[in-house]
Write a protein that holds these residues in place. Sequence first.
Motif, PDB file in Angstrom:
ATOM      1  N   GLN A 148     -27.044   2.185  41.650  1.00 30.68           N
ATOM      2  CA  GLN A 148     -28.032   1.198  41.232  1.00 30.68           C
ATOM      3  C   GLN A 148     -27.338  -0.100  40.813  1.00 30.68           C
ATOM      4  OE1 GLN A 148     -31.299   1.263  41.286  1.00 30.68           O
ATOM      5  NE2 GLN A 148     -31.582   3.399  41.878  1.00 30.68           N
ATOM      6  N   PHE A 150     -46.249  -1.663  43.711  1.00 34.47           N
ATOM      7  CA  PHE A 150     -45.512  -1.333  44.931  1.00 34.47           C
ATOM      8  C   PHE A 150     -46.311  -1.653  46.186  1.00 34.47           C
ATOM      9  CE2 PHE A 150     -44.261   1.467  48.378  1.00 34.47           C
ATOM     10  CZ  PHE A 150     -42.905   1.183  48.459  1.00 34.47           C
ATOM     11  N   SER A 178     -39.551  -3.145  50.606  1.00 34.60           N
ATOM     12  CA  SER A 178     -38.852  -2.460  49.517  1.00 34.60           C
ATOM     13  C   SER A 178     -38.028  -3.444  48.691  1.00 34.60           C
ATOM     14  CB  SER A 178     -37.937  -1.372  50.089  1.00 34.60           C
ATOM     15  OG  SER A 178     -38.680  -0.420  50.817  1.00 34.60           O
ATOM     16  N   VAL A 215     -38.906   1.120  37.031  1.00 37.41           N
ATOM     17  CA  VAL A 215     -39.157   2.018  38.165  1.00 37.41           C
ATOM     18  C   VAL A 215     -39.077   1.281  39.492  1.00 37.41           C
ATOM     19  CG1 VAL A 215     -40.878   3.501  39.263  1.00 37.41           C
ATOM     20  CG2 VAL A 215     -40.526   3.628  36.795  1.00 37.41           C
ATOM     21  N   THR A 216     -39.738   0.137  39.596  1.00 36.57           N
ATOM     22  CA  THR A 216     -39.726  -0.589  40.870  1.00 36.57           C
ATOM     23  C   THR A 216     -38.337  -1.140  41.185  1.00 36.57           C
ATOM     24  OG1 THR A 216     -40.489  -2.609  39.750  1.00 36.57           O
ATOM     25  CG2 THR A 216     -42.163  -1.198  40.750  1.00 36.57           C
ATOM     26  N   ALA A 259     -35.418   0.173  40.183  1.00 40.06           N
ATOM     27  CA  ALA A 259     -34.529   1.286  40.521  1.00 40.06           C
ATOM     28  C   ALA A 259     -34.830   1.882  41.888  1.00 40.06           C
ATOM     29  CB  ALA A 259     -34.642   2.374  39.450  1.00 40.06           C
ATOM     30  N   SER A 260     -36.072   1.798  42.337  1.00 45.40           N
ATOM     31  CA  SER A 260     -36.441   2.404  43.622  1.00 45.40           C
ATOM     32  C   SER A 260     -36.232   1.467  44.798  1.00 45.40           C
ATOM     33  CB  SER A 260     -37.910   2.841  43.591  1.00 45.40           C
ATOM     34  OG  SER A 260     -38.765   1.722  43.418  1.00 45.40           O
ATOM     35  N   SER A 261     -35.992   0.204  44.530  1.00 40.62           N
ATOM     36  CA  SER A 261     -35.943  -0.793  45.599  1.00 40.62           C
ATOM     37  C   SER A 261     -34.836  -0.526  46.623  1.00 40.62           C
ATOM     38  CB  SER A 261     -35.773  -2.188  44.993  1.00 40.62           C
ATOM     39  OG  SER A 261     -35.752  -3.164  46.008  1.00 40.62           O
ATOM     40  N   PRO A 269     -32.823   2.283  47.089  1.00 44.99           N
ATOM     41  CA  PRO A 269     -32.954   3.561  47.813  1.00 44.99           C
ATOM     42  C   PRO A 269     -34.021   3.512  48.905  1.00 44.99           C
ATOM     43  CG  PRO A 269     -32.748   3.983  45.470  1.00 44.99           C
ATOM     44  CD  PRO A 269     -32.896   2.505  45.623  1.00 44.99           C
ATOM     45  N   LEU A 270     -35.149   2.885  48.642  1.00 49.37           N
ATOM     46  CA  LEU A 270     -36.197   2.791  49.661  1.00 49.37           C
ATOM     47  C   LEU A 270     -35.782   1.855  50.795  1.00 49.37           C
ATOM     48  CD1 LEU A 270     -39.395   2.624  47.411  1.00 49.37           C
ATOM     49  CD2 LEU A 270     -38.638   4.527  48.849  1.00 49.37           C
TER      50      LEU A 270
END
Length: 447
Positions: free
Chosen positions: A43, A341, A367, A403-404, A406-408, A410-411
Amino acid sequence: MTPMNLAVPQDSNVQLVLDVLPALLVILVASILCGKLAVRWGQPRVVGEMVAGITLGPTLFGRLLPDAQQSLFTPSVKPVLYVLSTIGLTLFMFLVGLGLDHEKAPPGHQKTAAILALSSMVPAILLGCGVGLLFHEELSRTDVSPGMFALFVGGALAVTAFPMLARMLYDNGLERSRLGVLALLAAAVDDAVAWCFLAFLVAFHGDGGLFESVRVVVLSAVFAVFVMTVGRRLLRKLGEKVRSRGDLTSGQFHLILMIVLAAGWFTEEIGVYAVFGGFVVGLAMPHEPAFQKAVQRRLLDTVQGLLVPVFFAFSGLNTQIGGLTGAGTLLPLCALLFAAFVGKYSGCVAVMRARGFSWREGSALGSLMNARGLMILIFVNVGLAEGIINEKTFSLLVVVAVVTSASSMPLFKLSLGRHNAPPPTDRYEKSGRVTVTDAAEAGVVER
């Protein structure tokens, strides 16, 4: 005045120093440790720093060691942290504005980027407004109208963090790919629109009625126009001097600091948050690479190494995640995450497909545009300070930010699959044609 009369304020000042320094030390240690853990887990460092700020608040530190947490972050320490974080954010937004330069983008990319920015912002604003209206009674302050609350939530969800995006792309060698350039340009437009939107919201939320709101809007517009026209022409000479010399003199650097802080003071004085003044001045600064790098070299480490972690900690002191798991709060949180999202993602995918890009590229860019990072935290902190939202909504939006963000990445990688690295023919030569990406190389990024 007798020496005895002087003793009390002196003792008080010494005690304040003794209170503030341990708090700063703990903030820095937590920021460094969580930042390193975030990098180890793939991250951006800023995600770990965001989490560090939350852990120092009532969510973790305050729950495990409440007495220690309260003795460390005393009522006298919090105002100092607020002042430091405000100065830090004003300087940080100045650096962000300084790094936004899309005038030399490849032909056609400016138009596509502007469409992408709007297509990602409008659905997010609309969905966010819907969530705000739906949960107004549960989440909003009683003195804030449903319309104002809904617009603020929509604006917060529409933010994309240009600095975080730049770091993500640079770390993966994509900053000069066709996809990377589009993402950076779109994020630059997104940031500029978002901060203007926030300035208008703050202006119309004031207690002075319609006249006061119009006054704030007019003064903000006059300030921005003056800085971007007259100020920009005057500052151009400074850029030429730095380019010929190769570096900033101490006097020039002090002049820049004075301009930024004066702009922050003025916008705060007229009723708009100080970060708006710093951002506009950054936009007006010369976009000479030598000038940008000289300013960034002087400011970046202090701002990102000390002042931004202080801001994260101050935000964490107002964040209570432990109380967000109840049935009455979990549903609004899920709705906010969905709106955040889907709003960004769907708009980007639709436009990318319409402009001839593949589904994978559209998904990857959608993403990336969900990387909200520090920007949404600044947005919601302004809302909390101005009384537009309460601490409950603030905490929910902080969770959305983490959350958004941290997920950016990986997605993004999942979207491209094995095609993470763009082919050589899809990359632009390092010739200065895309100056917006120079911000990543120069370090104006959330590390």
